[in-house]
Scaffold this motif. Sequence first.
Motif, mmCIF file in Angstrom:
data_model
loop_
_atom_site.group_PDB
_atom_site.id
_atom_site.type_symbol
_atom_site.label_atom_id
_atom_site.label_comp_id
_atom_site.label_asym_id
_atom_site.label_seq_id
_atom_site.Cartn_x
_atom_site.Cartn_y
_atom_site.Cartn_z
ATOM 1 N N PHE A 605 -38.876 49.549 95.405
ATOM 2 C CA PHE A 605 -39.671 48.476 96.001
ATOM 3 C C PHE A 605 -39.361 47.192 95.225
ATOM 4 O O PHE A 605 -39.683 47.077 94.041
ATOM 5 N N CYS A 606 -38.678 46.240 95.872
ATOM 6 C CA CYS A 606 -38.266 44.998 95.204
ATOM 7 C C CYS A 606 -38.926 43.806 95.879
ATOM 8 O O CYS A 606 -38.901 43.695 97.109
ATOM 9 N N VAL A 607 -39.493 42.905 95.084
ATOM 10 C CA VAL A 607 -40.131 41.725 95.640
ATOM 11 C C VAL A 607 -39.559 40.490 94.966
ATOM 12 O O VAL A 607 -39.328 40.476 93.753
ATOM 13 N N GLY A 608 -39.276 39.467 95.752
ATOM 14 C CA GLY A 608 -38.721 38.239 95.185
ATOM 15 C C GLY A 608 -38.540 37.167 96.244
ATOM 16 O O GLY A 608 -38.793 37.394 97.434
ATOM 17 N N ASP A 609 -38.104 36.005 95.798
ATOM 18 C CA ASP A 609 -37.897 34.860 96.687
ATOM 19 C C ASP A 609 -36.509 34.293 96.425
ATOM 20 O O ASP A 609 -36.277 33.653 95.403
ATOM 21 N N ASP A 610 -35.581 34.539 97.355
ATOM 22 C CA ASP A 610 -34.213 34.050 97.150
ATOM 23 C C ASP A 610 -34.153 32.540 97.113
ATOM 24 O O ASP A 610 -33.226 31.954 96.557
ATOM 25 N N TRP A 611 -35.151 31.856 97.685
ATOM 26 C CA TRP A 611 -35.183 30.390 97.629
ATOM 27 C C TRP A 611 -35.441 29.902 96.201
ATOM 28 O O TRP A 611 -35.205 28.744 95.892
ATOM 29 N N GLN A 612 -35.948 30.805 95.349
ATOM 30 C CA GLN A 612 -36.236 30.430 93.958
ATOM 31 C C GLN A 612 -35.268 31.090 92.981
ATOM 32 O O GLN A 612 -35.583 31.246 91.804
ATOM 33 N N SER A 613 -34.088 31.448 93.440
ATOM 34 C CA SER A 613 -33.088 32.042 92.562
ATOM 35 C C SER A 613 -32.402 30.928 91.768
ATOM 36 O O SER A 613 -31.543 30.223 92.283
ATOM 37 N N ILE A 614 -32.798 30.771 90.512
ATOM 38 C CA ILE A 614 -32.324 29.628 89.710
ATOM 39 C C ILE A 614 -31.770 30.069 88.356
ATOM 40 O O ILE A 614 -31.637 29.253 87.450
ATOM 41 N N MET A 615 -31.446 31.359 88.212
ATOM 42 C CA MET A 615 -31.015 31.860 86.912
ATOM 43 C C MET A 615 -29.532 32.217 86.890
ATOM 44 O O MET A 615 -29.096 33.048 86.098
ATOM 45 N N GLY A 616 -28.748 31.581 87.770
ATOM 46 C CA GLY A 616 -27.317 31.847 87.800
ATOM 47 C C GLY A 616 -26.652 31.574 86.469
ATOM 48 O O GLY A 616 -25.690 32.244 86.081
ATOM 49 N N GLU A 809 -27.508 26.164 93.876
ATOM 50 C CA GLU A 809 -28.524 26.522 92.890
ATOM 51 C C GLU A 809 -29.334 25.301 92.462
ATOM 52 O O GLU A 809 -30.548 25.400 92.252
ATOM 53 N N GLU A 810 -28.686 24.163 92.343
ATOM 54 C CA GLU A 810 -29.413 22.941 92.008
ATOM 55 C C GLU A 810 -30.439 22.611 93.099
ATOM 56 O O GLU A 810 -31.548 22.151 92.817
ATOM 57 N N ARG A 811 -30.061 22.862 94.348
ATOM 58 C CA ARG A 811 -30.987 22.603 95.458
ATOM 59 C C ARG A 811 -32.175 23.563 95.389
ATOM 60 O O ARG A 811 -33.312 23.173 95.650
ATOM 61 N N ARG A 812 -31.915 24.821 95.037
ATOM 62 C CA ARG A 812 -33.016 25.767 94.877
ATOM 63 C C ARG A 812 -33.924 25.352 93.727
ATOM 64 O O ARG A 812 -35.147 25.513 93.788
ATOM 65 N N LEU A 813 -33.329 24.802 92.688
ATOM 66 C CA LEU A 813 -34.115 24.326 91.549
ATOM 67 C C LEU A 813 -35.002 23.148 91.969
ATOM 68 O O LEU A 813 -36.160 23.033 91.543
ATOM 69 N N PHE A 814 -34.460 22.279 92.812
ATOM 70 C CA PHE A 814 -35.239 21.166 93.357
ATOM 71 C C PHE A 814 -36.410 21.712 94.178
ATOM 72 O O PHE A 814 -37.534 21.196 94.114
ATOM 73 N N TYR A 815 -36.143 22.771 94.933
ATOM 74 C CA TYR A 815 -37.192 23.428 95.731
ATOM 75 C C TYR A 815 -38.298 23.954 94.814
ATOM 76 O O TYR A 815 -39.498 23.779 95.089
ATOM 77 N N VAL A 816 -37.920 24.586 93.707
ATOM 78 C CA VAL A 816 -38.906 25.100 92.751
ATOM 79 C C VAL A 816 -39.761 23.953 92.212
ATOM 80 O O VAL A 816 -40.989 24.060 92.118
ATOM 81 N N ALA A 817 -39.115 22.846 91.870
ATOM 82 C CA ALA A 817 -39.849 21.687 91.348
ATOM 83 C C ALA A 817 -40.869 21.183 92.362
ATOM 84 O O ALA A 817 -42.042 20.941 92.031
ATOM 85 N N ILE A 818 -40.438 21.022 93.614
ATOM 86 C CA ILE A 818 -41.312 20.505 94.667
ATOM 87 C C ILE A 818 -42.514 21.421 94.876
ATOM 88 O O ILE A 818 -43.657 20.966 95.003
ATOM 89 N N THR A 819 -42.267 22.718 94.888
ATOM 90 C CA THR A 819 -43.320 23.672 95.259
ATOM 91 C C THR A 819 -44.216 24.077 94.095
ATOM 92 O O THR A 819 -45.053 24.976 94.245
ATOM 93 N N ARG A 820 -44.106 23.414 92.936
ATOM 94 C CA ARG A 820 -45.104 23.607 91.886
ATOM 95 C C ARG A 820 -46.381 22.844 92.230
ATOM 96 O O ARG A 820 -47.450 23.140 91.709
ATOM 97 N N ALA A 821 -46.256 21.834 93.095
ATOM 98 C CA ALA A 821 -47.388 20.961 93.405
ATOM 99 C C ALA A 821 -48.311 21.613 94.429
ATOM 100 O O ALA A 821 -47.855 22.143 95.439
ATOM 101 N N MET A 822 -49.598 21.526 94.187
ATOM 102 C CA MET A 822 -50.582 22.053 95.119
ATOM 103 C C MET A 822 -51.045 20.962 96.106
ATOM 104 O O MET A 822 -51.190 21.226 97.296
ATOM 105 N N GLU A 823 -51.265 19.753 95.577
ATOM 106 C CA GLU A 823 -51.829 18.690 96.410
ATOM 107 C C GLU A 823 -50.940 17.453 96.478
ATOM 108 O O GLU A 823 -50.584 16.989 97.558
#
Length: 852
Positions: A605-616, A809-823
């Motif tokens: 059973f594997c859970v993850g988000d490929d949009w947040q793959s930033i450890m290349g 990967e840089e784009r995914r990292l940008f996605y991670v940055a954006i989605t830390r925000a709640m409001e």
Amino acid sequence: MSYEKTKQLKSLISEIKQQDYLILVGIILIPLIIGIFLVKSAKQKKNDLLKLKETFIHEVEKENKALITELTDIYNNINDTYFTYHKKSSTIAKCNLCLEELQFISKNKALFSSDFNNFISKSIYIITELKNNFQTYDNTAFVEKRILEYDYLFKKSPFPLDKYQKVAVVTDDTHNLVVAGAGSGKTEVLITRAAYLIERKPDTIDSKRILVLAYQNKAAREVHERLDSRFGFDVKIKTFHSLGLEILKEANRNSDIDTLQIVDETEQQRLVLSVFNEKIKDNKFQNDIINYMKAYGDSEICKSKYDFEDKETYYEYMRNLTYTALDGTIVKSEAEREILNFFVTHDLNEKRVKVLYETPAEWMVYKKEDGETRAPGPDFFFPDYDIYLEHWALDKYGKVPEWFKGKNPTEVYKNGMEQKKKKFAEQDKYVLVETTHKDFKQNNFIEILEDRILIALKKKNPGKTFEFTQISYEKLVNRVWNECVVSVRSLPTNIGMFINIAKTYNLTPDEIEQRIKNEPWSLKQTEFANVALKIYLSYENKLRSENKIDFSDMINLAVRKLKQKEYLYKNCFDHILVDEYQDISQQRYELIKSLMDKNDGCKLFCVGDDWQSIMGFSGSNLDFFVQFAQYFDHPAVTHLTVNYRSCKSIVDTGAEIIRHNGNVQIAKDALAHNNTLEPIRVYISIHNTKFVNNYYTQVAQHCISTIDTYLQNGYNPQDIMILSRIANNPKLKNKLHEYASACNVPISFEKKSWNKIRFMSVHASKGLQARVVFLLNVVEGLYGFPSEKDNPDIFELATKGRKKDTEEEERRLFYVAITRAMENLIIYSQIDSESKFLGEIENHVIVEKLQN
């Protein structure tokens, strides 16, 4: 019916038919004596075979009744547990095999009694019905029933699980992949999944036979605490590294494994730095680094004419090739780079030589045939000495390379040469030094260059002495272009990373060396690998001599032991659960696969988000997630689509970012639980790249002032987060610290921060959230987005598989940055250096210019 019995029955029927044929032949030959003997012999043999057939008939009846009972039991109990793909497939395969044999018997029914034929017909009907039921069965009703039955488990989370999350928990195929989104509660799903496995009936799982794998100790502790406090369950929860060490200890009982010292990440960095500092004392090693510096600007793998379909494409490629010299100047040939590098690495009479490349010489202005005036730009100009250097592209035959343009390229080129030389001959102020491609091909080209320059200097300055001296290594490092300087200063860190990645792919120093020799690489990659390899070898020797292993060794050696020792971890686990699977690496995959192979019937059973793959950069390989079915066949895939963290404007913006990665990512819906459309603001500093200090000042002032406003309006410091692609940016941090202190705004630049605003890199922010996020320096360049500071291309020799696209990967990292925000999300950029990523989300943001 077993395969062997089926084979024997087919052979038996074939022999009976053969005897019938011989009897017929014998009857025809009765007038001859041989016919009588043939009939008698065949009848006797047939009688023996018929007796044997009766035994087989009994066994066929017995086995088919047993199989029908087995299949009927499977069908009757099909709603007691999840009907996995592999169970369904093997059951249908059993039906097909049995039907094939029964139909064979049916085709030969003349050989059997009517009672047996009736039995066969009835068996065919029953098994066909069962097969159809198995083929059309799906688990939807079972999943819905289980969701209702175990609803009390789903309510124990602080936020009750939604339909998608519940389906993910209950879906129970052999291989399961949960494709999650940011803020979709994937860790909650994993924890509830573990509780569900233990709690469910009748297919309950012993808690001791469940393994949960996390990436960091913090995540492992979090899973353990939640599972214990909410459900009172205790399962084996390990990081990959700690499991690796446990396996090694189990495999090496009564040995010296306990005397091994474990080198953690900090100690590893110290060891690599220690080896590097020792090596750097050696002139030969310094020269290796200088070779890397010379190649730093050339990232393209050199191609030959055999790599192109036609000559014209190859010629166009050659014409467009550029080369970067040590001072960052981009030149048009290897020879020009070699020339310029000579003047960067050598002083003249203990002073640096000023060199201008292709600067227009106004005194040489002439009119072209079309009447247009043109000022030629000779290759190199030394303004302090009034000397020009032209490097002519003429080979030993007096010809230019074949890719030069024109019908008669050599003639045209030579005409241009003569015009320039004529201009030099008509004046006395400037001296012309000439070299050719023929000279460049000589082993002593640098000596030729140096001699000709010295002759020109003495001609211009009679009686004066001139001498070129090679500058020191440290002086050269400070002289090369800025990006190269950063890379050289980061060599110990990057080499440490290279070693980690190589070990992640289980590549030894010898294998790296072979790859350098046998595979196509850019000059930059080869020269870096030559430097890194020397440190890798010494580092490994140091570990062994001191009886130490590092974190990567823990996993690699554990995998080796699992493969070598059959008994090791045999039949230990029924379920393996993996968190953050998008960060899986080759070695971690090998560890999971080895454990699955050791445990028949074990489920994954594997859970993850490929949009947040930033450890290349540390060896993770997104292919293991995106191409999951290639590694674990026929998985059940479920999706977590609702983001419970961020408002709709942020969720929509994040999805737009990933859309530009195309087919690299798994397509999925991204839905916001909070449909608020808070504006995302992008503030552009009016100070361009020439005024870096003013830019950081303006951004820091506006950022701190805006934070102060939030604090004055009831926000707590923990509600706010400041992110930067590269956190270790001294100028930016100093400015933030300066204005935060002046405004009494509490900011922490350390990992631990109690009741302070957190400043960190985007990588460090993964898994965190804040009501308000400030994202700084979304610009192009060294510290920007995408960042030019990190150099994934230099790590490729330590990896296997497809070439990783840095921008993805840089784009995914940008996605991670954006989605830390709640409001609220506030982004800062610069007027002449806006990141291309901002252009990709222009329809989702409000852009304003910062005023003085």
